[in-house]
Design an enzyme around this catalytic site. Structure first.
Site, PDB file in Angstrom:
ATOM      1  N   HIS A  93      44.273 -32.549   4.472  1.00  0.00           N
ATOM      2  CA  HIS A  93      45.113 -31.526   5.093  1.00  0.00           C
ATOM      3  C   HIS A  93      46.466 -31.555   4.379  1.00  0.00           C
ATOM      4  O   HIS A  93      46.966 -32.607   4.028  1.00  0.00           O
ATOM      5  CB  HIS A  93      45.311 -31.812   6.593  1.00  0.00           C
ATOM      6  CG  HIS A  93      45.769 -30.615   7.362  1.00  0.00           C
ATOM      7  ND1 HIS A  93      47.076 -30.232   7.387  1.00  0.00           N
ATOM      8  CD2 HIS A  93      45.082 -29.705   8.097  1.00  0.00           C
ATOM      9  CE1 HIS A  93      47.190 -29.130   8.128  1.00  0.00           C
ATOM     10  NE2 HIS A  93      45.990 -28.792   8.569  1.00  0.00           N
ATOM     11  N   ASP A 102      38.271 -28.918  11.116  1.00  0.00           N
ATOM     12  CA  ASP A 102      37.001 -28.243  10.773  1.00  0.00           C
ATOM     13  C   ASP A 102      35.837 -29.200  10.630  1.00  0.00           C
ATOM     14  O   ASP A 102      34.690 -28.763  10.520  1.00  0.00           O
ATOM     15  CB  ASP A 102      37.186 -27.465   9.461  1.00  0.00           C
ATOM     16  CG  ASP A 102      38.153 -26.307   9.653  1.00  0.00           C
ATOM     17  OD1 ASP A 102      39.152 -26.240   8.929  1.00  0.00           O
ATOM     18  OD2 ASP A 102      37.914 -25.508  10.585  1.00  0.00           O
TER      19      ASP A 102
END
Ligand code: SDX
Length: 432
Positions: free
Chosen positions: A308, A366
């Site tokens: 991320h 996700d």
């Protein structure tokens, strides 16, 4: 020299400038460089915006080093445990948790706008059945910009609110119809006696031939996943909505640009890519091979659902969804779902690998969401559509905040030019 400034000296010209440091409620302060070019003839260079704050916002705060996510000051963990998606939508849009009367009013306003114009249904026929639902969403949602001529003055707060309600209300209807088109089943109209998520599930899975009962476990799980996906500061799709909105473009078209940006596998498309990856890995014994591929600079393969830009610890949303996986699979999915077992094992191997540790690569939101969607019966190509439904609230809240900002102006970044030096035109007969 004030402690609330940064001094920049250009050693080539000898010019110096003191730039103000601005501080928010929490989080890193910023250096205000708005006068840098005018005073020093210098641009800053930050492709990917790793060190750039594009705006001032009071909606969402993320502390990536400590795994913190807050909506309007409320920690995501508390909202996930105690709130509902529509209550969070009200919080993100208007800044406060609603009273019961306010929530009832907001819910009935959303319900009043769940229908789409009947003429929109013909738009779906332009798509072949194998069209990706996200491609359909971009087209059909964007076409809402051809309607609602009664409320297109974005500088009118009432028009902005009506557009916001319409976008949040109609996204599930358009999404469910996108799915029905791909499976060749008749569209199902919204049922306003159902909850926001219950209505979505009914529009997706009900068929005229028989009654459909919304599974309360699936309904609660999806509502929670939607809370976690509702907003996330200035991510790529939200920044896209802000950028297109900064030219005073039609709000429906701006949100359609957000759907486009979200679709990419580096962003919201990752949830679909995670399931595809897990199915490709297939078995625990293949994990080592794929971990090596993810580490190989010459191999474009990345561990989808990992890493991320901001979270350099565990994505707080992934922690919540991971826990929810156990609960949902125990109740409605296959509690021994081989892909969930594989995901847990893959996570364990990656988190103990120096390559991922040294780059602070952790599972993101996700990584696990697709496991739950699959247990509920959502098809893989609809995973990012689910993300888009939830993120519409964030896109709309951020768009409203930007348009209402008195300092708002068109976003127009500059560049560093490294093309051809000035040269004269060469007649074609002289070209070699
Ligand atoms: C979302 O911004 C948001 O807030 C997004 C989001 C939201 O709610 O809006 O949180 C939702 O988009 C989550 C992210 C979903 N995407 C994925 O899971 C795709 C896989 N992850 C990546 O491609 C990547 O991690 C990003 C895109 C998420 C972040 O990319 P960055 O910050 O630009 O990092 P990078 O590409 O510069 O990587 C840094 C290093 C590189 O290695 P080195 O060059 O330093 O040797 O880490 C490596 C990368 O090769 N790396 C990975 C990796 N992610 C980064 N290596 C293997 N597998 C990965 N997943």
């Amino acid at each position: 020299m004030s402690k609330d400034t940064v001094t920049i000296t250009d050693n080539s010209s000898g010019k110096t400038i003191e730039l103000p440091i601005r501080r928010g409620t929490v989080g890193p302060p910023v250096v205000d460089i708005t006068t840098l070019y005018k005073e020093m003839g210098l641009f800053t260079f930050d492709p990917g915006f790793l060190s750039t704050a594009s705006c001032r916002s009071s909606i969402t705060y993320i502390d990536g080093d400590n795994g913190v996510l807050m909506y309007r000051g409320y920690p995501i963990e508390q909202l996930a445990e105690k709130s509902t998606f529509l209550e969070v939508a009200h919080l993100l849009l208007w800044g406060e948790l609603p009273t019961k009367d306010q929530l009832d009013k907001f819910t009935s306003l959303i319900r009043r706008h769940t229908l789409i114009n009947e003429s929109l249904k013909s738009f779906y026929n332009g798509f072949y059945h194998d069209a990706h639902p996200m491609a359909v969403m971009v087209g059909v949602f964007g076409s809402l910009s051809a309607f609602y001529h009664d409320s297109l003055d974005i500088h009118d707060a009432g028009h902005r609110e009506l557009a916001a309600l319409r976008m949040i209300a109609k996204m599930p209807t358009i999404a469910a119809a996108s799915y029905k088109h791909t499976v060749g089943e008749p569209f199902v109209y919204p049922k306003n006696t159902l909850s926001y998520v219950g209505n979505l599930l009914n529009m997706m899975f009900a068929v005229p031939a028989e009654e459909y009962a919304v599974d309360p476990i699936a309904e609660r799980a999806m509502d929670l996943i939607f809370i976690l996906h509702a907003d996330h500061e200035q991510n790529a799709s939200t920044s896209t909505v802000r950028l297109s909105g900064s030219s005073s473009a039609n709000p429906f078209a701006c949100v359609s640009s957000g759907i486009t940006a979200l679709w990419g596998p580096a962003h919201g498309g990752a949830n679909e890519a995670v399931l595809t990856m897990l199915e490709e890995i297939g078995d625990v014994k293949n994990i080592g091979k794929y971990i090596d591929k993810a580490k190989d600079k010459n191999d474009p393969f990345r561990l989808m659902g990992f890493g991320h830009r901001i979270y350099k610890k565990y994505d707080p949303r992934a922690k919540i969804i991971r826990q929810m996986c156990h609960e949902v699979l125990a109740k409605i999915g296959d509690k021994n779902d081989p892909l969930f077992e594989l995901a847990l094992r893959l996570e364990e191997v990656a988190l103990n690998d120096e390559y991922f540790q040294s780059r602070s690569l952790y599972p993101n939101v996700d990584f696990y969401s697709g496991i739950i969607y699959r247990a509920i019966g959502i098809p893989t190509n609809m995973f990012t559509v689910m993300f888009a439904i939830a993120r519409t609230v964030g896109w709309v809240a951020q768009w409203m905040e930007m348009i209402a900002d008195p300092d708002q102006r068109i976003a127009r970044p500059r560049q560093i030019y490294d093309g051809a030096a000035p040269r004269n035109y060469i007649p074609i007969e002289q070209r070699k």
